[in-house]
Design a protein around this motif. Sequence first.
Motif, short mmCIF file in Angstrom:
data_model
loop_
_atom_site.label_atom_id
_atom_site.label_comp_id
_atom_site.label_asym_id
_atom_site.label_seq_id
_atom_site.Cartn_x
_atom_site.Cartn_y
_atom_site.Cartn_z
N UNK A 1 0.86 -1.19 0.00
CA UNK A 1 0.00 0.00 0.00
C UNK A 1 0.89 1.23 0.00
N UNK A 2 0.69 2.11 -0.98
CA UNK A 2 1.55 3.28 -1.13
C UNK A 2 0.75 4.54 -0.86
N UNK A 3 1.44 5.56 -0.35
CA UNK A 3 0.79 6.81 0.03
C UNK A 3 1.18 7.92 -0.93
N UNK A 4 0.17 8.65 -1.42
CA UNK A 4 0.42 9.75 -2.36
C UNK A 4 -0.27 11.02 -1.86
N UNK A 5 0.28 12.17 -2.26
CA UNK A 5 -0.29 13.47 -1.93
C UNK A 5 -1.17 13.92 -3.09
N UNK A 6 -2.46 14.16 -2.80
CA UNK A 6 -3.39 14.57 -3.85
C UNK A 6 -3.95 15.98 -3.63
N UNK A 7 -3.67 16.57 -2.49
CA UNK A 7 -4.14 17.92 -2.23
C UNK A 7 -3.21 18.64 -1.28
N UNK A 8 -3.02 19.94 -1.51
CA UNK A 8 -2.12 20.76 -0.69
C UNK A 8 -2.83 22.05 -0.31
N UNK A 9 -2.79 22.38 0.97
CA UNK A 9 -3.31 23.66 1.45
C UNK A 9 -2.28 24.33 2.34
N UNK B 1 -6.11 25.69 6.07
CA UNK B 1 -5.21 24.93 5.20
C UNK B 1 -5.84 23.60 4.80
N UNK B 2 -6.51 22.93 5.75
CA UNK B 2 -7.13 21.65 5.46
C UNK B 2 -8.26 21.80 4.45
N UNK B 3 -9.05 22.86 4.57
CA UNK B 3 -10.13 23.10 3.61
C UNK B 3 -9.57 23.28 2.20
N UNK B 4 -8.48 24.04 2.09
CA UNK B 4 -7.88 24.23 0.77
C UNK B 4 -7.35 22.92 0.22
N UNK B 5 -6.74 22.09 1.07
CA UNK B 5 -6.20 20.80 0.62
C UNK B 5 -7.30 19.89 0.11
#
Length: 443
Positions: free
Chosen positions: A6-14, A83-87
């Motif tokens: 299982x691999x982890x990827x970043x799909x949103x940034x805030x 920041x979380x909302x933007x992500x």
Amino acid sequence: MTRPQRRAVITGVGAVAPGGHGREAYWDLLTAGRTATRRISLFDATGFRSQVAAECDFDPLAAGLTPQEVRRMDRAGQFAVVAAREAVEDSGIDLPAADPARVGVSIGSAVGCTMGLEEEYAVLSDGGRTWLVDHSYGVPHLYGYMVPSTLAVEVARLAGAQGPVALISTGCTSGLDAIGHGVQLIEEGSADVVLAGATDAPLSPITSACFDAIKATTPNNDDPRHASRPFDGRRDGFVLGEGSAVMVIEEAESARRRGATVYAEILGFAGRSNAFHMTGLKPDGREMAEAIRVALDRAALDPGDIDYINAHGSGTKQNDRHETAAFKRSLGPRAHEVPVSSIKSMIGHSLGAIGSLEIAACALALRHQVVPPTANLAVPDPECDLDYVPVTAREHRMERVLSVGSGFGGFQTAMVLGRPADVRPKPRPARRAARRPARKEAA
């Protein structure tokens, strides 16, 4: 070591950062090499040794918070939620449709709700004149200020997360460690989506007094814009900052199925401690080097696979020399070939939040193929003899980047990110066998 299934990827940034509101403004500031350091305006810093900071021009109502949220949350909590909302918006994920038990939160913070606590103590104690404080003058949510985990709870409330929720507090590596914890939740199968990052709003008299006492922050009050000078021979301490970055981290296959745009894959993560001194560092950088080695091992990579290093680069003499030695120890000859930079030169040191802001910068650097510069680097320190990308951002082909952090208490953390496989450029031609001789390791 093999990569986990299982691999982890970043799909949103805030991001909430000094110098601009939101992810794009943050990236614009970094690539322009602009500094957001200035005289402190959030309180009267007259009489303090260091009177400069990197402040966020932040209006919580304009950022979308309600008056009730503003009343309930400390400034650090407000940063994290915005920041979380933007992500989440950036990722395009439909959280209400997700299984809430498979959504987690991992937020880092070094000093929690410092500003709220100090402001309330000043009120309750009548400006410090009363030893026995009158609790009836406190705001209704004062207890929440005293419990740092409320920062993670606020983000969980936003996300409707009913899976693992944690507050990670490991000093200045909190941001990196919180993201690392989020990655581990994905890899072990405890969550499919994690909102991970960090937040700190430490710009208060008590924080300034603490760092003044140990002379860790710069006394360069007459030239705030150039006060943060990592790796420069004239550096004289770091500049305090504030801010937050939160990322949506997903299980890679799940992200692929929903057609998510991926910034980066988190390939390896490791932390170590020097068990040496609360604020001191051994000059050989051995513990940071070990964290880098293990992170590379977990990513199944060699030193030659790293194309950029986002340094801790605080701007103190002992730190900059310590991590320069760590890069040489862990990467060998590659340390002299790969560009290294410190974004603290532009946004200051936001304590626990900075690691998350640096990972956000790494994700954006991979997307745009641009290395942010080390601002204010004009007089190189001979003991810091690597390529620190002075002053000007640099276009640079990158597939894998390394980010490191170093914190009070001896914490040393390393994380490796890579471009997602479907957008990686073709492999480079084989490197020539002849390489420059290894340089003597820093003592």
